[in-house]
Design a protein around this motif. Structure first.
Motif, PDB file in Angstrom:
ATOM      1  N   ALA A 158       0.830  -1.212   0.000  1.00  0.00           N
ATOM      2  CA  ALA A 158       0.000   0.000   0.000  1.00  0.00           C
ATOM      3  C   ALA A 158       0.862   1.258   0.000  1.00  0.00           C
ATOM      4  CB  ALA A 158      -0.944  -0.011   1.207  1.00  0.00           C
ATOM      5  N   SER A 211       0.897   4.127  -2.849  1.00  0.00           N
ATOM      6  CA  SER A 211       0.753   5.535  -2.484  1.00  0.00           C
ATOM      7  C   SER A 211       1.906   6.363  -3.045  1.00  0.00           C
ATOM      8  CB  SER A 211       0.702   5.676  -0.955  1.00  0.00           C
ATOM      9  OG  SER A 211       0.754   7.029  -0.580  1.00  0.00           O
ATOM     10  N   ILE A 247      -6.197  -1.791  -3.241  1.00  0.00           N
ATOM     11  CA  ILE A 247      -5.518  -0.608  -2.708  1.00  0.00           C
ATOM     12  C   ILE A 247      -5.857   0.525  -3.663  1.00  0.00           C
ATOM     13  CG2 ILE A 247      -3.308   0.435  -2.094  1.00  0.00           C
ATOM     14  CD1 ILE A 247      -2.295  -2.514  -1.763  1.00  0.00           C
ATOM     15  N   ILE A 248      -6.647   1.475  -3.172  1.00  0.00           N
ATOM     16  CA  ILE A 248      -7.195   2.530  -4.020  1.00  0.00           C
ATOM     17  C   ILE A 248      -6.590   3.869  -3.628  1.00  0.00           C
ATOM     18  CG2 ILE A 248      -9.306   3.663  -4.809  1.00  0.00           C
ATOM     19  CD1 ILE A 248     -10.776   1.063  -3.964  1.00  0.00           C
ATOM     20  N   PRO A 249      -5.733   4.434  -4.492  1.00  0.00           N
ATOM     21  CA  PRO A 249      -5.160   5.755  -4.203  1.00  0.00           C
ATOM     22  C   PRO A 249      -6.269   6.813  -4.188  1.00  0.00           C
ATOM     23  CG  PRO A 249      -4.065   4.700  -6.067  1.00  0.00           C
ATOM     24  CD  PRO A 249      -5.269   3.898  -5.757  1.00  0.00           C
ATOM     25  N   ARG A 250      -6.159   7.765  -3.270  1.00  0.00           N
ATOM     26  CA  ARG A 250      -7.155   8.827  -3.138  1.00  0.00           C
ATOM     27  C   ARG A 250      -6.492  10.191  -3.130  1.00  0.00           C
ATOM     28  NH1 ARG A 250     -11.974   6.835  -4.394  1.00  0.00           N
ATOM     29  NH2 ARG A 250     -12.503   5.043  -3.135  1.00  0.00           N
ATOM     30  N   SER A 301     -10.868  12.920  -5.386  1.00  0.00           N
ATOM     31  CA  SER A 301     -11.335  11.569  -5.701  1.00  0.00           C
ATOM     32  C   SER A 301     -12.779  11.379  -5.279  1.00  0.00           C
ATOM     33  CB  SER A 301     -10.510  10.515  -4.959  1.00  0.00           C
ATOM     34  OG  SER A 301      -9.205  10.467  -5.423  1.00  0.00           O
ATOM     35  N   ASP A 308      -3.214   9.628  -0.101  1.00  0.00           N
ATOM     36  CA  ASP A 308      -3.920   8.740   0.813  1.00  0.00           C
ATOM     37  C   ASP A 308      -4.457   7.548   0.029  1.00  0.00           C
ATOM     38  OD1 ASP A 308      -3.448  10.636   2.764  1.00  0.00           O
ATOM     39  OD2 ASP A 308      -5.460  11.496   2.658  1.00  0.00           O
ATOM     40  N   TYR A 309      -4.908   6.527   0.735  1.00  0.00           N
ATOM     41  CA  TYR A 309      -5.414   5.346   0.038  1.00  0.00           C
ATOM     42  C   TYR A 309      -6.394   4.578   0.919  1.00  0.00           C
ATOM     43  CZ  TYR A 309      -1.742   3.194   2.865  1.00  0.00           C
ATOM     44  OH  TYR A 309      -0.946   2.811   3.913  1.00  0.00           O
ATOM     45  N   ASN A 310      -7.241   3.795   0.264  1.00  0.00           N
ATOM     46  CA  ASN A 310      -8.120   2.841   0.939  1.00  0.00           C
ATOM     47  C   ASN A 310      -7.556   1.454   0.695  1.00  0.00           C
ATOM     48  OD1 ASN A 310     -10.470   4.927  -0.285  1.00  0.00           O
ATOM     49  ND2 ASN A 310     -10.704   4.337   1.845  1.00  0.00           N
TER      50      ASN A 310
END
Length: 86
Positions: A19, A23, A52-55, A59, A30-32
């Motif tokens: 993660a 990032s 792993i979703i970059p934010r 977003s 930030d990320y989920n």
């Protein structure tokens, strides 16, 4: 139980490392980290895997609004992530 706890700790450390690399590849955003468990939860591939979703500030919080990047963009991002893992 001790073996299972060790495995969970190893998984969690590995997930955190990946993660952070994702990032970093997106400029330190930030990320989920998401696990969809079951069809009703949105799982489409029936094995355990994490998203792993970059934010960024702009977003969308919705997960259905994903872009379909080109193969070239995906390869470039993969190379950036690999660089942060080495």
């Amino acid at each position: 139980i001790a073996r299972r706890q060790r495995q969970m700790c190893i998984r969690d450390r590995f997930l955190h490392r990946i993660a952070k690399a994702v990032s970093s590849a997106f400029g330190g955003v930030d990320y989920n980290v998401i696990l969809n468990n079951g069809v009703q939860a949105g799982q489409e591939v029936m094995h355990v895997h994490y998203h792993i979703i970059p934010r960024t500030e702009r977003s969308s919080r919705m997960f259905g609004n994903r872009k379909n990047p080109s193969t070239e963009e995906l390869q470039k991002t993969a190379e950036q992530i690999k660089k942060f893992l080495s």
